[in-house]
Design an enzyme around this catalytic site. Sequence first.
Site, short mmCIF file in Angstrom:
data_model
loop_
_atom_site.label_atom_id
_atom_site.label_comp_id
_atom_site.label_asym_id
_atom_site.label_seq_id
_atom_site.Cartn_x
_atom_site.Cartn_y
_atom_site.Cartn_z
N LYS A 1 51.64 -56.08 -39.95
CA LYS A 1 50.65 -56.44 -40.98
C LYS A 1 50.25 -55.17 -41.75
O LYS A 1 50.50 -54.04 -41.32
CB LYS A 1 49.44 -57.08 -40.31
CG LYS A 1 49.77 -58.45 -39.69
CD LYS A 1 48.65 -59.02 -38.85
CE LYS A 1 49.04 -60.36 -38.24
NZ LYS A 1 48.11 -60.81 -37.19
N ASN B 1 50.24 -64.70 -46.85
CA ASN B 1 49.71 -65.50 -45.75
C ASN B 1 48.32 -66.02 -46.11
O ASN B 1 47.47 -65.23 -46.56
CB ASN B 1 49.62 -64.59 -44.51
CG ASN B 1 49.38 -65.33 -43.22
OD1 ASN B 1 49.83 -66.46 -43.05
ND2 ASN B 1 48.65 -64.69 -42.29
N GLU B 2 48.12 -67.31 -46.00
CA GLU B 2 46.78 -67.91 -46.04
C GLU B 2 46.02 -67.64 -47.35
O GLU B 2 44.86 -67.27 -47.33
CB GLU B 2 45.94 -67.44 -44.86
CG GLU B 2 46.57 -67.75 -43.52
CD GLU B 2 45.72 -67.34 -42.33
OE1 GLU B 2 44.61 -66.83 -42.53
OE2 GLU B 2 46.17 -67.56 -41.18
N ASN C 1 53.21 -68.61 -46.30
CA ASN C 1 52.83 -69.04 -44.94
C ASN C 1 51.36 -69.43 -44.90
O ASN C 1 50.51 -68.74 -45.47
CB ASN C 1 53.07 -67.83 -44.00
CG ASN C 1 53.05 -68.21 -42.53
OD1 ASN C 1 53.77 -69.11 -42.13
ND2 ASN C 1 52.25 -67.50 -41.73
N HIS D 1 49.37 -74.21 -35.85
CA HIS D 1 48.45 -74.05 -34.71
C HIS D 1 47.77 -75.41 -34.54
O HIS D 1 46.76 -75.70 -35.17
CB HIS D 1 47.41 -72.97 -35.00
CG HIS D 1 48.00 -71.61 -35.18
ND1 HIS D 1 48.56 -70.91 -34.13
CD2 HIS D 1 48.14 -70.81 -36.26
CE1 HIS D 1 49.01 -69.73 -34.57
NE2 HIS D 1 48.77 -69.66 -35.86
N GLU E 1 54.22 -70.32 -36.36
CA GLU E 1 53.26 -69.83 -35.36
C GLU E 1 52.86 -70.95 -34.41
O GLU E 1 51.69 -71.12 -34.08
CB GLU E 1 52.01 -69.26 -36.06
CG GLU E 1 52.33 -68.17 -37.06
CD GLU E 1 51.12 -67.54 -37.71
OE1 GLU E 1 49.98 -67.71 -37.21
OE2 GLU E 1 51.30 -66.87 -38.75
N ASP F 1 51.68 -73.29 -31.69
CA ASP F 1 51.06 -73.40 -30.38
C ASP F 1 50.31 -74.71 -30.34
O ASP F 1 49.90 -75.24 -31.36
CB ASP F 1 50.19 -72.19 -29.99
CG ASP F 1 49.19 -71.73 -31.04
OD1 ASP F 1 48.77 -72.56 -31.87
OD2 ASP F 1 48.82 -70.55 -31.02
C1 XIL Z 1 46.59 -63.14 -34.86
C2 XIL Z 1 47.11 -62.31 -33.71
O1 XIL Z 1 47.86 -63.12 -32.85
C3 XIL Z 1 45.94 -61.71 -32.98
O2 XIL Z 1 46.39 -60.82 -31.98
C4 XIL Z 1 45.05 -60.97 -33.96
O3 XIL Z 1 43.90 -60.51 -33.29
C5 XIL Z 1 44.65 -61.87 -35.10
O4 XIL Z 1 45.79 -62.38 -35.71
N1 XIL Z 1 47.53 -66.75 -38.29
C6 XIL Z 1 48.30 -65.67 -38.58
C7 XIL Z 1 48.49 -64.59 -37.58
O5 XIL Z 1 48.96 -65.66 -39.61
O6 XIL Z 1 48.65 -63.34 -38.20
C8 XIL Z 1 47.35 -64.54 -36.62
O7 XIL Z 1 47.67 -63.62 -35.60
C9 XIL Z 1 47.07 -65.90 -36.04
C10 XIL Z 1 46.68 -66.85 -37.14
#
Ligand code: XIL
Length: 605
Positions: free
Chosen positions: A294, A384-385, A431, A467, A496, A498
């Site tokens: 990052k 991102n975001e 993303n 997520h 990402e 989970d």
């Molecule tokens: C998260 C990491 O996993 C953590 O370790 C950090 O503290 C915060 O960021 N979306 C994203 C990722 O795009 O970069 C984030 O990663 C999780 C949410």
Amino acid sequence: MRVQKILPLFIVSLALTACGGSSGGGSKSSSSKAISSSSKAVSSVSTISSTATVSSASSVCGAAAPLSSSLASESSGSSSSSAPVVITADMTSGWYGNGAGNTGVLYTADGVTFTDLANDRGAVFDVPKGTLLEKATIELVVNASSDFISSGGNLQFVAQVIGTGEAEWGCWIPNGSIGDATDTTLTCKILENGNLNQTLNDTKIGIQVKPGANPLAGTITIKSAKITLAPPQSSSSYSSYNACVDSLKDLADFPIGIAVSNTDSPADNILTNVKEQAIAEKHFSQMTAGNIMKMSYLHPRNDTGTLNDYEFANADAFVAYAKSKNISIHAHTLFWHADYQVPDFMKNFAGTPQEFLAVVDTHVTTLVDHFEESGNVDSWDVVNEALTDGNPSDYRTNSPFYVKSGNSPIFIERAFIAADAADPVVNLYYNDYNIENNDSKTDKMVEMVTDFKARNIPIDGVGFQMHVCLRWPSISAISAAMKKVADLGLKVKITELDVAVNQPYCDSYPANKISEFTPAIAFEQKKRYCDIIAAYKTVVPEAQRGGVTVWGTRDGSSWLDNLYSSEYEGEKISWPLLFDAQYGDKPALRGFADALSDVTCTTNP
Ligand code: XIL
């Protein structure tokens, strides 16, 4: 832009059998004079310190019948069904006055009394260090004299690690809740910060007074004191489950990725932790750095306008390790507005929008150029975001990049253009999270990328962070959202993934909090993983599959447990990943593999 690379398979050098080992634990015994707890009760305070390894072999797969009962006993043995441990205070010794200059306590036939009623004075006893009091419930039976009640006195629990400032001061008992010369049972749960360091020193437990408007008078008698310890946390405990998956990546013709740590989380460092390496090398064909690629890690300064402003060493080591194992990289991310990830020079940039966009160009060009040289960076999350969660969703106008661009989203397309110019082969993704819900945010994202395509802004695909929760969003919503992108001819990547068992923003948490990772939940999660991967394969044509990345290796180290630590009260109860805290297989791994193998998704063991 790059045609999807299929990496050649490589020989897994470290044999990793999935059947984990067992759990073990020590015992604690109480030494404090004030505590009379039977050794039997205290011995069950033992922490669950699993010594499970990844090397014990089993030929029994997860679907075998006996395994479900072994899961059940493993689970129940580690959590809520064990009898709670109760510490009962001795009411004839071990108490002392709390607060500087306290005149102390008296022992009477009724219990422990005190009459020193200045602010913050009271009576306490010590619980020996090492007794895990976090989330324990303190229960005191107290009798306050009538003159104390009429003088307006209040009470407050004390739970403080001696010699530190670490304390639970939250349990406030207002005057009106205290009986007038009658016994009142007062309770308090130890929650402060979720992390009192009770291994450092003994902890004093008791009660203190808080005056109201008038000086206090009277006597407080504590008739009994007991502490019920919280049951040991049931972190995922599936060390005896064998998913019988030789290698996830071998089941797919698209990248199967894993997010890993490096210097950002030394305990989980992929460069030094052999268990992380074993998992990554066995199952995954792609890796993403959870943090170290990052902006604040790679481009922390802009002082000199030269490469001295960049820090590549950690990321280079990570990328080189992956390359040595024939693992490609999905790089994350060139732009993310999250405050702690934005270097000060970006936040404080004082030039014109044109000058800022020149900085955008340099940032992108330098990073993309640098990693192009490694040869194994397949793709970038360029931005991102950038979108909000609102309805209607829109550009995130409080992002520093948006503001410095002259209150404009122009930095997004500038970043894509610069990245493509730097490396015409690498795949470029937009993303975001919550775009899998197929709602206003999905539509805003689709509107943006449709416009990019129409104007030939170079974009290859959309990364769905994914997520998600155990029961939300629906598979039909996820499918519909991915289809909107696939229908544009863009790649779809799950970046990402989970599946949180508990998530404060869905599945009605905390009303429906799941306190234990039971076999039923594990197999529900297995089906959920399977359904998501199956939906991906159904909706996204083969040529547009950018791959699927899981955000982390093992439960207990998930970012969600940190993000929601106050909602989870310090427990690690997201259990969102494919491997348990000891790197043992979870049923989720089987679910993922089932979908890759076109096996019907079920909750069957
Ligand atoms: C998260 C990491 O996993 C953590 O370790 C950090 O503290 C915060 O960021 N979306 C994203 C990722 O795009 O970069 C984030 O990663 C999780 C949410």
